[in-house]
Scaffold this motif. Sequence first.
Motif, PDB file in Angstrom:
ATOM      1  N   PRO A  11      -4.084 -39.622 -49.594  1.00  0.00           N
ATOM      2  CA  PRO A  11      -3.172 -39.198 -50.576  1.00  0.00           C
ATOM      3  C   PRO A  11      -3.450 -37.586 -50.769  1.00  0.00           C
ATOM      4  CG  PRO A  11      -5.119 -40.183 -51.567  1.00  0.00           C
ATOM      5  CD  PRO A  11      -5.239 -40.645 -50.254  1.00  0.00           C
ATOM      6  N   LYS A  12      -4.513 -37.242 -50.495  1.00  0.00           N
ATOM      7  CA  LYS A  12      -4.799 -35.713 -50.553  1.00  0.00           C
ATOM      8  C   LYS A  12      -4.641 -34.801 -49.328  1.00  0.00           C
ATOM      9  CE  LYS A  12      -5.095 -33.741 -54.082  1.00  0.00           C
ATOM     10  NZ  LYS A  12      -4.074 -33.170 -55.046  1.00  0.00           N
ATOM     11  N   ILE A  13      -4.195 -33.692 -49.213  1.00  0.00           N
ATOM     12  CA  ILE A  13      -4.371 -32.940 -47.738  1.00  0.00           C
ATOM     13  C   ILE A  13      -5.946 -32.735 -47.450  1.00  0.00           C
ATOM     14  CG2 ILE A  13      -3.927 -30.752 -46.713  1.00  0.00           C
ATOM     15  CD1 ILE A  13      -1.444 -30.738 -48.072  1.00  0.00           C
ATOM     16  N   GLN A  14      -6.439 -32.987 -46.290  1.00  0.00           N
ATOM     17  CA  GLN A  14      -7.864 -32.789 -46.027  1.00  0.00           C
ATOM     18  C   GLN A  14      -7.720 -31.025 -45.687  1.00  0.00           C
ATOM     19  OE1 GLN A  14      -9.073 -34.867 -42.402  1.00  0.00           O
ATOM     20  NE2 GLN A  14     -10.980 -33.566 -42.463  1.00  0.00           N
ATOM     21  N   THR A  15      -8.640 -30.566 -46.016  1.00  0.00           N
ATOM     22  CA  THR A  15      -8.853 -29.086 -45.630  1.00  0.00           C
ATOM     23  C   THR A  15      -9.948 -28.692 -44.982  1.00  0.00           C
ATOM     24  OG1 THR A  15      -9.896 -28.554 -47.952  1.00  0.00           O
ATOM     25  CG2 THR A  15      -7.501 -28.267 -47.956  1.00  0.00           C
ATOM     26  N   ASP A  16      -9.927 -27.451 -44.263  1.00  0.00           N
ATOM     27  CA  ASP A  16     -11.273 -26.914 -43.927  1.00  0.00           C
ATOM     28  C   ASP A  16     -11.726 -27.747 -42.410  1.00  0.00           C
ATOM     29  OD1 ASP A  16     -11.160 -24.575 -45.424  1.00  0.00           O
ATOM     30  OD2 ASP A  16     -12.368 -26.102 -46.812  1.00  0.00           O
ATOM     31  N   SER A  17     -10.572 -28.196 -41.825  1.00  0.00           N
ATOM     32  CA  SER A  17     -11.261 -29.168 -40.470  1.00  0.00           C
ATOM     33  C   SER A  17     -11.136 -28.135 -39.450  1.00  0.00           C
ATOM     34  CB  SER A  17      -9.974 -30.006 -40.131  1.00  0.00           C
ATOM     35  OG  SER A  17     -10.240 -30.621 -38.972  1.00  0.00           O
ATOM     36  N   ILE A  18     -12.265 -28.162 -38.360  1.00  0.00           N
ATOM     37  CA  ILE A  18     -12.363 -27.291 -37.276  1.00  0.00           C
ATOM     38  C   ILE A  18     -12.441 -28.249 -36.026  1.00  0.00           C
ATOM     39  CG2 ILE A  18     -13.572 -25.387 -38.282  1.00  0.00           C
ATOM     40  CD1 ILE A  18     -16.155 -26.666 -36.997  1.00  0.00           C
ATOM     41  N   VAL A  19     -11.979 -29.429 -36.177  1.00  0.00           N
ATOM     42  CA  VAL A  19     -11.828 -30.316 -34.869  1.00  0.00           C
ATOM     43  C   VAL A  19     -10.347 -30.761 -34.665  1.00  0.00           C
ATOM     44  CG1 VAL A  19     -14.179 -31.123 -35.297  1.00  0.00           C
ATOM     45  CG2 VAL A  19     -12.315 -32.280 -36.327  1.00  0.00           C
ATOM     46  N   ASP A  20      -9.512 -30.452 -35.644  1.00  0.00           N
ATOM     47  CA  ASP A  20      -7.926 -31.094 -35.385  1.00  0.00           C
ATOM     48  C   ASP A  20      -7.210 -30.005 -34.747  1.00  0.00           C
ATOM     49  OD1 ASP A  20      -8.378 -33.909 -36.416  1.00  0.00           O
ATOM     50  OD2 ASP A  20      -9.243 -32.699 -38.130  1.00  0.00           O
ATOM     51  N   GLY A  21      -7.698 -29.189 -33.979  1.00  0.00           N
ATOM     52  CA  GLY A  21      -6.840 -28.154 -33.388  1.00  0.00           C
ATOM     53  C   GLY A  21      -7.636 -26.702 -33.795  1.00  0.00           C
ATOM     54  N   GLU A  22      -7.029 -25.784 -33.246  1.00  0.00           N
ATOM     55  CA  GLU A  22      -7.701 -24.375 -33.261  1.00  0.00           C
ATOM     56  C   GLU A  22      -7.568 -23.922 -34.760  1.00  0.00           C
ATOM     57  OE1 GLU A  22      -6.652 -21.669 -29.985  1.00  0.00           O
ATOM     58  OE2 GLU A  22      -7.016 -20.068 -31.216  1.00  0.00           O
ATOM     59  N   ILE A  24      -9.438 -22.874 -38.555  1.00  0.00           N
ATOM     60  CA  ILE A  24      -9.609 -23.584 -39.665  1.00  0.00           C
ATOM     61  C   ILE A  24      -8.234 -24.210 -40.373  1.00  0.00           C
ATOM     62  CG2 ILE A  24     -10.401 -23.485 -41.988  1.00  0.00           C
ATOM     63  CD1 ILE A  24     -12.031 -21.229 -41.299  1.00  0.00           C
ATOM     64  N   ARG A  25      -7.971 -25.777 -40.266  1.00  0.00           N
ATOM     65  CA  ARG A  25      -6.875 -26.281 -40.619  1.00  0.00           C
ATOM     66  C   ARG A  25      -7.078 -27.354 -41.598  1.00  0.00           C
ATOM     67  NH1 ARG A  25      -4.266 -24.674 -36.445  1.00  0.00           N
ATOM     68  NH2 ARG A  25      -2.522 -26.165 -36.990  1.00  0.00           N
ATOM     69  N   SER A  26      -5.955 -27.571 -42.078  1.00  0.00           N
ATOM     70  CA  SER A  26      -5.617 -28.693 -43.059  1.00  0.00           C
ATOM     71  C   SER A  26      -4.903 -29.785 -42.269  1.00  0.00           C
ATOM     72  CB  SER A  26      -4.696 -28.169 -44.181  1.00  0.00           C
ATOM     73  OG  SER A  26      -5.565 -26.998 -44.993  1.00  0.00           O
ATOM     74  N   VAL A  27      -5.569 -31.142 -42.751  1.00  0.00           N
ATOM     75  CA  VAL A  27      -4.728 -32.094 -41.690  1.00  0.00           C
ATOM     76  C   VAL A  27      -3.945 -32.860 -43.025  1.00  0.00           C
ATOM     77  CG1 VAL A  27      -5.340 -33.729 -40.450  1.00  0.00           C
ATOM     78  CG2 VAL A  27      -6.577 -32.111 -40.524  1.00  0.00           C
ATOM     79  N   ILE A  28      -2.761 -33.524 -42.490  1.00  0.00           N
ATOM     80  CA  ILE A  28      -2.021 -34.216 -43.343  1.00  0.00           C
ATOM     81  C   ILE A  28      -1.973 -35.613 -42.384  1.00  0.00           C
ATOM     82  CG2 ILE A  28       0.282 -34.822 -44.238  1.00  0.00           C
ATOM     83  CD1 ILE A  28       0.490 -31.934 -44.896  1.00  0.00           C
ATOM     84  N   TRP A  29      -2.546 -36.668 -42.879  1.00  0.00           N
ATOM     85  CA  TRP A  29      -2.613 -37.861 -42.021  1.00  0.00           C
ATOM     86  C   TRP A  29      -1.361 -38.831 -42.495  1.00  0.00           C
ATOM     87  CZ3 TRP A  29      -6.427 -37.976 -38.609  1.00  0.00           C
ATOM     88  CH2 TRP A  29      -7.593 -37.282 -38.505  1.00  0.00           C
ATOM     89  N   PHE A  30      -0.587 -38.774 -41.683  1.00  0.00           N
ATOM     90  CA  PHE A  30       0.561 -39.841 -41.994  1.00  0.00           C
ATOM     91  C   PHE A  30       0.074 -41.320 -41.666  1.00  0.00           C
ATOM     92  CE2 PHE A  30       4.714 -37.557 -41.703  1.00  0.00           C
ATOM     93  CZ  PHE A  30       4.217 -36.492 -41.764  1.00  0.00           C
ATOM     94  N   GLN A  31       1.003 -42.196 -42.468  1.00  0.00           N
ATOM     95  CA  GLN A  31       0.432 -43.529 -42.456  1.00  0.00           C
ATOM     96  C   GLN A  31       1.733 -44.320 -41.472  1.00  0.00           C
ATOM     97  OE1 GLN A  31      -1.905 -45.544 -43.476  1.00  0.00           O
ATOM     98  NE2 GLN A  31      -1.187 -47.342 -42.748  1.00  0.00           N
ATOM     99  N   GLY A  32       1.324 -45.181 -40.786  1.00  0.00           N
ATOM    100  CA  GLY A  32       2.087 -45.929 -39.601  1.00  0.00           C
ATOM    101  C   GLY A  32       2.158 -45.447 -38.379  1.00  0.00           C
ATOM    102  N   CYS A  33       2.053 -46.381 -37.385  1.00  0.00           N
ATOM    103  CA  CYS A  33       1.989 -46.232 -35.965  1.00  0.00           C
ATOM    104  C   CYS A  33       2.091 -47.539 -35.215  1.00  0.00           C
ATOM    105  CB  CYS A  33       0.561 -45.262 -35.668  1.00  0.00           C
ATOM    106  SG  CYS A  33       0.447 -45.188 -33.749  1.00  0.00           S
ATOM    107  N   THR A  73      -2.329 -29.435 -39.321  1.00  0.00           N
ATOM    108  CA  THR A  73      -2.254 -30.533 -38.353  1.00  0.00           C
ATOM    109  C   THR A  73      -1.611 -31.679 -39.026  1.00  0.00           C
ATOM    110  OG1 THR A  73      -4.090 -29.490 -37.224  1.00  0.00           O
ATOM    111  CG2 THR A  73      -3.368 -31.703 -36.822  1.00  0.00           C
ATOM    112  N   PHE A  74      -0.429 -32.303 -38.413  1.00  0.00           N
ATOM    113  CA  PHE A  74       0.023 -33.516 -38.874  1.00  0.00           C
ATOM    114  C   PHE A  74      -0.520 -34.435 -37.996  1.00  0.00           C
ATOM    115  CE2 PHE A  74       2.572 -30.087 -40.483  1.00  0.00           C
ATOM    116  CZ  PHE A  74       2.866 -30.429 -41.731  1.00  0.00           C
TER     117      PHE A  74
END
Length: 174
Positions: A11-22, A24-33, A73-74
């Motif tokens: 439900p919320k944006i994940q912040t401060d990732s260093i593994v999902d691209g170059e 410091i990144r926020s990640v929005i996790w889409f549902q459905g694949c 990062t999406f």
Amino acid sequence: MKKGYVRLAMPKIQTDSIVDGEGIRSVIWFQGCSHNCAGCHNPNTHDFNAGVERSLEDLKNEIRELEFQNGITFSGGDPMQQIEALEELARFTHECGMNVWVYTGYTFEQLLELAQKNDNYMRALKQIDVLVDGKFVMDLKSFDVQFRGSSNQRILDVKKSLENGKPVKVSKYR
Ligand code: SF4
């Protein structure tokens, strides 16, 4: 998904990732694949009816308040399977001064084919800086490649790829 909404795995944006691209990144996790890669790390993101629905305006307010992030990062799920929402959110991310990475199970070549039938794919591609493309392939799983799970997946410079009409890798990543 109805217009103006997106279905997310978290439900919320994940912040401060260093593994999902170059950076410091926020990640929005889409549902459905629908790609169904054997060994997928996020099988709970496959069901298009699971997760939570959020309005794009609401999510944009959350994006606007992010601080000290190089980009968004999406990921998912496959963000390319909610193409209109992805395009709008990626455009807004740029308006907020951040770069855009997208993870997808499609290859760049498949996305160009989809774009011939549906303009939304090209509109979205134009809003993406870096695309990590292709399905996860268990036999090619590798810990030696950066920011991706298997060695078939590519880290592409989308602007250069569109200019050349073929995939152009970002050469600095191993
Ligand atoms: S594209 Fe990604 S989320 Fe979808 S099945 Fe493959 S690894 Fe899982």
